[in-house]
Design a protein around this motif. Structure first.
Motif, PDB file in Angstrom:
ATOM      1  N   VAL A 132      23.125  39.509   2.686  1.00 32.81           N
ATOM      2  CA  VAL A 132      21.818  38.859   2.618  1.00 32.81           C
ATOM      3  C   VAL A 132      20.841  39.497   3.594  1.00 32.81           C
ATOM      4  O   VAL A 132      19.674  39.750   3.265  1.00 32.81           O
ATOM      5  N   ALA A 133      21.312  39.778   4.821  1.00 33.35           N
ATOM      6  CA  ALA A 133      20.426  40.365   5.836  1.00 33.35           C
ATOM      7  C   ALA A 133      20.003  41.770   5.451  1.00 33.35           C
ATOM      8  O   ALA A 133      18.836  42.155   5.625  1.00 33.35           O
ATOM      9  N   GLU A 134      20.929  42.576   4.925  1.00 37.02           N
ATOM     10  CA  GLU A 134      20.564  43.949   4.581  1.00 37.02           C
ATOM     11  C   GLU A 134      19.635  43.993   3.373  1.00 37.02           C
ATOM     12  O   GLU A 134      18.774  44.879   3.278  1.00 37.02           O
ATOM     13  N   GLU A 135      19.752  43.032   2.469  1.00 38.03           N
ATOM     14  CA  GLU A 135      18.806  42.974   1.350  1.00 38.03           C
ATOM     15  C   GLU A 135      17.404  42.629   1.846  1.00 38.03           C
ATOM     16  O   GLU A 135      16.411  43.243   1.428  1.00 38.03           O
ATOM     17  N   ALA A 136      17.326  41.654   2.770  1.00 41.54           N
ATOM     18  CA  ALA A 136      16.016  41.308   3.340  1.00 41.54           C
ATOM     19  C   ALA A 136      15.440  42.481   4.124  1.00 41.54           C
ATOM     20  O   ALA A 136      14.236  42.758   4.052  1.00 41.54           O
ATOM     21  N   ALA A 137      16.300  43.187   4.876  1.00 48.27           N
ATOM     22  CA  ALA A 137      15.820  44.334   5.643  1.00 48.27           C
ATOM     23  C   ALA A 137      15.359  45.456   4.732  1.00 48.27           C
ATOM     24  O   ALA A 137      14.431  46.206   5.071  1.00 48.27           O
ATOM     25  N   GLY A 138      15.990  45.593   3.566  1.00 49.05           N
ATOM     26  CA  GLY A 138      15.615  46.646   2.637  1.00 49.05           C
ATOM     27  C   GLY A 138      14.198  46.519   2.125  1.00 49.05           C
ATOM     28  O   GLY A 138      13.572  47.512   1.744  1.00 49.05           O
ATOM     29  N   HIS A 139      13.654  45.290   2.118  1.00 46.29           N
ATOM     30  CA  HIS A 139      12.267  45.109   1.697  1.00 46.29           C
ATOM     31  C   HIS A 139      11.288  45.617   2.752  1.00 46.29           C
ATOM     32  O   HIS A 139      10.124  45.886   2.440  1.00 46.29           O
ATOM     33  N   THR A 140      11.751  45.713   3.999  1.00 41.23           N
ATOM     34  CA  THR A 140      10.902  46.254   5.078  1.00 41.23           C
ATOM     35  C   THR A 140      10.988  47.770   5.145  1.00 41.23           C
ATOM     36  O   THR A 140       9.972  48.453   5.297  1.00 41.23           O
ATOM     37  N   ALA A 141      12.180  48.308   5.057  1.00 43.22           N
ATOM     38  CA  ALA A 141      12.384  49.761   5.045  1.00 43.22           C
ATOM     39  C   ALA A 141      13.603  50.043   4.172  1.00 43.22           C
ATOM     40  O   ALA A 141      14.682  49.482   4.411  1.00 43.22           O
ATOM     41  N   GLY A 142      13.448  50.895   3.207  1.00 45.46           N
ATOM     42  CA  GLY A 142      14.507  51.115   2.223  1.00 45.46           C
ATOM     43  C   GLY A 142      15.773  51.718   2.780  1.00 45.46           C
ATOM     44  O   GLY A 142      16.834  51.625   2.143  1.00 45.46           O
ATOM     45  N   TRP A 143      15.716  52.338   3.975  1.00 44.89           N
ATOM     46  CA  TRP A 143      16.904  52.982   4.546  1.00 44.89           C
ATOM     47  C   TRP A 143      17.737  52.029   5.398  1.00 44.89           C
ATOM     48  O   TRP A 143      18.858  52.380   5.798  1.00 44.89           O
ATOM     49  N   LEU A 144      17.224  50.834   5.672  1.00 44.79           N
ATOM     50  CA  LEU A 144      17.965  49.934   6.556  1.00 44.79           C
ATOM     51  C   LEU A 144      19.306  49.470   5.979  1.00 44.79           C
ATOM     52  O   LEU A 144      20.282  49.329   6.733  1.00 44.79           O
ATOM     53  N   PRO A 145      19.429  49.194   4.657  1.00 45.92           N
ATOM     54  CA  PRO A 145      20.767  48.849   4.150  1.00 45.92           C
ATOM     55  C   PRO A 145      21.809  49.924   4.437  1.00 45.92           C
ATOM     56  O   PRO A 145      22.975  49.610   4.704  1.00 45.92           O
ATOM     57  N   ALA A 146      21.407  51.203   4.396  1.00 46.62           N
ATOM     58  CA  ALA A 146      22.357  52.271   4.720  1.00 46.62           C
ATOM     59  C   ALA A 146      22.821  52.175   6.170  1.00 46.62           C
ATOM     60  O   ALA A 146      23.981  52.464   6.488  1.00 46.62           O
ATOM     61  N   LEU A 147      21.919  51.746   7.058  1.00 49.93           N
ATOM     62  CA  LEU A 147      22.300  51.566   8.463  1.00 49.93           C
ATOM     63  C   LEU A 147      23.330  50.447   8.601  1.00 49.93           C
ATOM     64  O   LEU A 147      24.312  50.580   9.351  1.00 49.93           O
ATOM     65  N   TYR A 148      23.123  49.335   7.890  1.00 51.53           N
ATOM     66  CA  TYR A 148      24.097  48.242   7.908  1.00 51.53           C
ATOM     67  C   TYR A 148      25.467  48.752   7.453  1.00 51.53           C
ATOM     68  O   TYR A 148      26.507  48.425   8.060  1.00 51.53           O
ATOM     69  N   VAL A 149      25.492  49.520   6.370  1.00 56.44           N
ATOM     70  CA  VAL A 149      26.760  50.040   5.857  1.00 56.44           C
ATOM     71  C   VAL A 149      27.419  50.959   6.878  1.00 56.44           C
ATOM     72  O   VAL A 149      28.625  50.859   7.150  1.00 56.44           O
ATOM     73  N   LEU A 150      26.634  51.871   7.464  1.00 52.97           N
ATOM     74  CA  LEU A 150      27.185  52.834   8.423  1.00 52.97           C
ATOM     75  C   LEU A 150      27.766  52.140   9.649  1.00 52.97           C
ATOM     76  O   LEU A 150      28.900  52.415  10.064  1.00 52.97           O
ATOM     77  N   VAL A 151      26.996  51.234  10.247  1.00 55.42           N
ATOM     78  CA  VAL A 151      27.447  50.567  11.471  1.00 55.42           C
ATOM     79  C   VAL A 151      28.674  49.705  11.198  1.00 55.42           C
ATOM     80  O   VAL A 151      29.641  49.697  11.980  1.00 55.42           O
ATOM     81  N   SER A 152      28.672  48.979  10.092  1.00 60.55           N
ATOM     82  CA  SER A 152      29.833  48.150   9.747  1.00 60.55           C
ATOM     83  C   SER A 152      31.064  49.012   9.515  1.00 60.55           C
ATOM     84  O   SER A 152      32.178  48.655   9.926  1.00 60.55           O
ATOM     85  N   ALA A 153      30.880  50.170   8.858  1.00 67.30           N
ATOM     86  CA  ALA A 153      32.018  51.046   8.581  1.00 67.30           C
ATOM     87  C   ALA A 153      32.587  51.642   9.861  1.00 67.30           C
ATOM     88  O   ALA A 153      33.814  51.706  10.045  1.00 67.30           O
ATOM     89  N   VAL A 154      31.732  52.089  10.766  1.00 65.09           N
ATOM     90  CA  VAL A 154      32.222  52.727  11.994  1.00 65.09           C
ATOM     91  C   VAL A 154      32.922  51.718  12.896  1.00 65.09           C
ATOM     92  O   VAL A 154      34.015  51.983  13.428  1.00 65.09           O
ATOM     93  N   THR A 155      32.312  50.535  13.093  1.00 66.57           N
ATOM     94  CA  THR A 155      32.938  49.537  13.971  1.00 66.57           C
ATOM     95  C   THR A 155      34.220  48.978  13.366  1.00 66.57           C
ATOM     96  O   THR A 155      35.232  48.830  14.047  1.00 66.57           O
ATOM     97  N   GLY A 156      34.174  48.674  12.061  1.00 71.25           N
ATOM     98  CA  GLY A 156      35.401  48.210  11.406  1.00 71.25           C
ATOM     99  C   GLY A 156      36.456  49.290  11.367  1.00 71.25           C
ATOM    100  O   GLY A 156      37.656  49.020  11.536  1.00 71.25           O
ATOM    101  N   GLY A 157      36.027  50.542  11.152  1.00 70.59           N
ATOM    102  CA  GLY A 157      36.983  51.644  11.130  1.00 70.59           C
ATOM    103  C   GLY A 157      37.660  51.852  12.474  1.00 70.59           C
ATOM    104  O   GLY A 157      38.843  52.205  12.537  1.00 70.59           O
ATOM    105  N   ALA A 158      36.931  51.651  13.567  1.00 74.94           N
ATOM    106  CA  ALA A 158      37.535  51.783  14.893  1.00 74.94           C
ATOM    107  C   ALA A 158      38.638  50.746  15.090  1.00 74.94           C
ATOM    108  O   ALA A 158      39.703  51.047  15.652  1.00 74.94           O
ATOM    109  N   VAL A 159      38.395  49.526  14.634  1.00 80.18           N
ATOM    110  CA  VAL A 159      39.415  48.479  14.739  1.00 80.18           C
ATOM    111  C   VAL A 159      40.622  48.815  13.867  1.00 80.18           C
ATOM    112  O   VAL A 159      41.786  48.685  14.296  1.00 80.18           O
TER     113      VAL A 159
END
Length: 608
Positions: free
Chosen positions: A412-439
Motif C-alpha cells: 500500500v505504501a509503495e503504491e502511494a509513493a509511486g504516485h509521487t515519483a514512479g521510481w519509489l516502488p523500485a526502492l521499496y523492492v530493493l531495500v526489502s530484498a537486501v535487508t530480508g536477504g541479509a537475514v
C-alpha cells in the motif's frame, strides 16, 4: 466506563506498576515480581485496546478526548494536559502495550538481573518505558509530547546500559543518551519558539494561531528544531549512528522494543507535528515537507540497507535493517496522502512483530552459544530447527512476502509513493530484498550450515565476539517462552495482512490522521467533522507481484552470498561509509549538527 476516561489510565497504570515494583522489589521473590510486571503491562494493553475499539466504532470524528484535571479550553485557548484517542495514536499505544507484554513474557524467569540490583528493577524500567511511549502516542500537547519523549528516552538509556558493570553497555548507553538528549534539547528549543509566537502549547491551538499569520524564518526554525529531535529518535540518516551501537550492547528484550516500536514513534511524531501544527497556510508548504522527508527517507533506506548487508554481528544487522525500514516509513509519510499514512501504519504494525521476533531468535542464539557472530555460528544451530524456521519466516516477512502484514503495508505504501515519483516502488523492492536477504543469508549459514565457511576478508566489519549469555550461563534446553513469543509475534504479523478488518481500521485511521481540520476542532473542544470516506487498504495484483519479486530477489542474494562468499567485494567498497560508525560521541554530535543543517536547506523553500 467512558473510553475518554481510560486515556489517563494508559499512562498511569504502568507508572503505578513501576512504583510498586521499585518500592516492594527488595521483599518480593523473582516470580512474583515478574508476574506483577506482566499484570500491569497487560492491564495497560486492555485499556489501550478498549480505547482503540471504541474510537473505531464511535461516530464520525468523535474519538475520545480527555482533559486531565478538567482543564478544558476557554475561548479556544487551553493550558491543561489533553490526551486524544484518535485511532492511529490509540493503535500505537495498544501496539506498544502488547509488545511490552510479549517482552516481559519472553524475559520471564530467564533474563538474569545483575546481583546488585533489587528484584523487579528490570520490569519496573520496562513499565516506565511503556508509559513514556503510550503517553507520546496519545498526547495532544506539544510540551507534554516532549515530556513523554524524555521519559521514554531516560528509561531506554537505563535499559540499554542495564548491565552497568560491563564497559560496552555503558558506552552504548552513553552515546544513546547524549545524542538523543541533544535531539530533545533541539525539540525543546523549537517548542519555545512556537510558544513565543503563539502563546500556546496544544497541537491544535498552535496550528490555529500560526495560520492567522504567514510563514517566516521563525516558523522554519521551529519546524527544523522540533523535527530534528524526532528524527534522532527515529534513527534517520544522518541522525542514526546511536542505534546500531545501542542495539549491539542492549539486552535482547530491550532491542525488541527499541526496533519494534520506539524508533517508529519518532516517525509518528514527525507526521503528527506536521499535520496538526505546520500543515496549514501559516506553516510549511507541502512541497518543502515532501522534499525534505523524501531526501532523508531515501538516504536512510539506501544507507541502512547497504550497511545491513555488510554486518556479521546479528544485532547490528537487525539494527541497520531497522534504519533502512525507517527510511521507507519516512517516504510513506512524505507523500502526504491518507493512503500513504495508512500503508505506513500497516507496515509499522507488521514490521513490529517481525523485527521483535527476529531479535527474540537472536537472543536464543546468544544464550545458547554466547555469540551472535554469523561466522562463528556457522552450522552450529542445526540442533535448533524450530528457532531456524522462525528466523527464516521472519526474514521472508521482512522481504514483504504476502500475506504478512509487513507485505501488505509495503504494497500500500509503495503504491502511494509511486504516485509521487514512479521510481519509489523500485526502492521499496530493493531495500526489502537486501535487508530480508541479509537475514536469510545469516539463517542459511547458522541453522543449515549452507555453503562454504566464510573466511575473514580485508575491510570486513569488526564484531565483538565477547558477548555473554543473558541467562547467566549457557542454555541447554530452550525455555518455552523463548520460542513461543517469537512464534506468536510472527502469527500476529501474519494476521495483520490476512484479516481484512485490520486493514479497514488502518484505512480509517489514516483518513482521520490526515484530516487536519478535524483534529484541530477536537483539540479545541469541539466535535470533529466526518473524515473523508476512502476504500480500505487491500491486496492488489501489483502489490502481490512486487512482494513476491522482493522475496525472490532476497532469496537469490542470500543463496549467492553463501555459495560464493569470497566474491562479495562490497565490504571494501563500503569501508569509508562504515568508518563513520566510529563509536565516538563527538563524531555523532557533529553528524547531528550536519543533519540539522541539511534539513534546514531542504525546507527553506517552504517559506513562501
Amino acid at each position: 466506563m467512558d473510553s475518554a476516561r481510560l486515556l489517563p489510565l494508559v499512562v498511569a497504570v504502568p507508572l503505578l506498576g513501576a512504583a510498586v515494583l521499585v518500592a516492594a522489589g527488595r521483599r518480593l521473590p523473582r516470580l512474583v515480581s515478574d508476574l506483577l510486571g506482566c499484570a500491569f503491562a497487560a492491564a495497560t494493553a486492555v485499556a489501550a485496546l478498549l480505547v482503540l475499539v471504541r474510537a473505531g466504532h464511535a461516530g464520525p470524528g468523535a474519538y475520545p478526548v480527555e482533559w486531565v484535571g478538567g482543564w478544558r479550553p476557554v475561548g479556544g485557548s487551553g493550558v491543561g494536559i489533553v490526551l486524544v484517542g484518535d485511532p492511529l495514536g490509540a493503535g500505537l499505544a495498544a501496539l506498544v502495550s502488547l509488545l511490552v507484554v510479549a517482552v516481559l513474557i519472553y524475559s520471564w524467569r530467564y533474563f538474569e538481573e545483575p546481583p546488585r540490583r533489587h528484584t523487579g528493577s528490570f520490569p519496573a524500567l520496562i513499565l516506565v518505558f511503556q508509559a513514556g511511549m503510550c503517553g507520546f502516542a496519545l498526547t495532544g500537547d506539544l510540551f507534554n509530547a516532549f515530556v513523554f519523549f524524555e521519559l521514554m528516552g531516560v528509561a531506554a538509556y537505563a535499559l540499554t546500559g542495564f548491565r552497568v558493570e560491563e564497559p560496552k553497555p555503558l558506552q552504548g548507553a552513553l552515546a544513546f543518551g547524549v545524542v538523543n538528549s541533544l535531539g530533545g534539547y533541539a525539540t525543546l528549543l523549537g517548542i519555545t519558539l512556537l510558544y513565543a509566537r503563539t502563546g500556546e502549547l496544544g497541537f491544535a491551538q498552535i496550528g490555529r494561531k500560526l495560520d492567522a499569520g504567514g510563514p517566516d524564518g521563525l516558523v522554519l526554525a521551529a519546524f527544523v528544531l522540533v523535527t530534528t529531535g524526532l528524527l534522532v529518535k527515529a534513527a534517520a540518516v544522518p541522525f542514526h549512528f546511536w542505534l546500531p551501537d545501542a542495539h549491539a550492547v542492549a539486552p535482547t528484550p530491550v532491542c525488541m522494543l527499541l526496533s519494534g516500536v520506539m524508533v517508529e514513534l519518532g516517525v509518528y511524531g514527525v507526521a503528527r507535528v506536521y499535520w496538526t501544527v505546520f500543515a496549514g497556510p501559516g506553516g510549511l508548504g507541502h512541497p518543502a515537507f515532501t522534499r525534505a522527508l523524501l531526501v532523508l527517507g531515501v538516504l536512510t533506506a539506501l544507507l541502512g540497507a547497504a550497511m545491513c548487508w555488510q554486518q556479521r554481528h546479528l544485532k547490528r544487522l537487525l539494527a541497520f535493517s531497522t534504519v533502512a525500514h525507517t527510511g521507507l516509513f519516512l517516504i510513506g509519510v512524505a507523500v502526504l496522502t491518507p493512503e500513504g499514512v495508512s500503508g505506513t501504519a500497516l507496515y509499522v504494525l507488521g514490521h513490529a512483530g517481525v523485527k521483535a521476533a527476529l531479535f527474540a531468535c537472536v537472543g536464543v542464539l546468544l544464550d545458547r552459544y554466547a555469540t551472535v557472530d554469523e561466522h562463528e555460528l556457522f552450522g552450529r544451530a542445526r540442533e535448533l530447527p524450530v528457532v531456524g524456521v522462525l528466523f527464516a519466516v521472519g526474514g521472508l516477512a521482512l522481504c514483504g512476502l504476502p500475506p504478512f502484514g509487513s507485505g501488505l503495508g509495503k504494497a500500500v505504501a509503495e503504491e502511494a509513493a509511486g504516485h509521487t515519483a514512479g521510481w519509489l516502488p523500485a526502492l521499496y523492492v530493493l531495500v526489502s530484498a537486501v535487508t530480508g536477504g541479509a537475514v536469510l543469508r545469516a539463517g542459511l549459514r547458522i541453522f543449515a550450515g549452507a555453503g562454504r565457511r566464510p573466511r575473514e576478508q580485508e575491510g570486513e566489519p569488526e564484531t565483538t565476539g565477547e558477548e555473554e549469555p543473558e541467562t547467566g550461563r549457557r542454555l541447554g534446553r530452550i525455555p518455552v517462552p523463548l520460542v513461543a513469543v517469537p512464534a506468536a509475534l510472527l502469527a500476529a504479523s501474519l494476521a495483520v495482512g490476512a484479516v481484512p478488518a485490520v486493514a479497514s481500521a488502518m484505512g480509517r485511521a489514516g483518513a482521520l490522521f490526515t484530516d487536519t481540520g478535524g483534529y484541530r476542532r477536537t483539540g479545541l473542544g469541539a466535535r470533529a467533522a466526518a473524515a473523508p470516506a476512502l476504500p480500505p487498504p487491500h491486496w492488489q495484483p501489483t502489490g502481490i507481484l512486487l512482494g513476491l519479486l522482493s522475496t525472490a530477489l532476497a532469496i537469490a542474494l542470500a543463496t549467492l552470498a553463501v555459495r560464493r562468499p569470497a566474491r562479495d567485494g562490497t565490504a571494501a567498497l563500503l569501508a569509508p561509509v562504515r568508518r563513520l560508525q566510529s563509536g565516538h560521541i563527538g563524531d555523532y554530535v557533529a553528524w547531528l549538527v550536519a543533519g540539522t543543517a541539511l534539513l534546514t536547506v531542504l525546507t527553506v523553500p517552504g517559506i513562501r
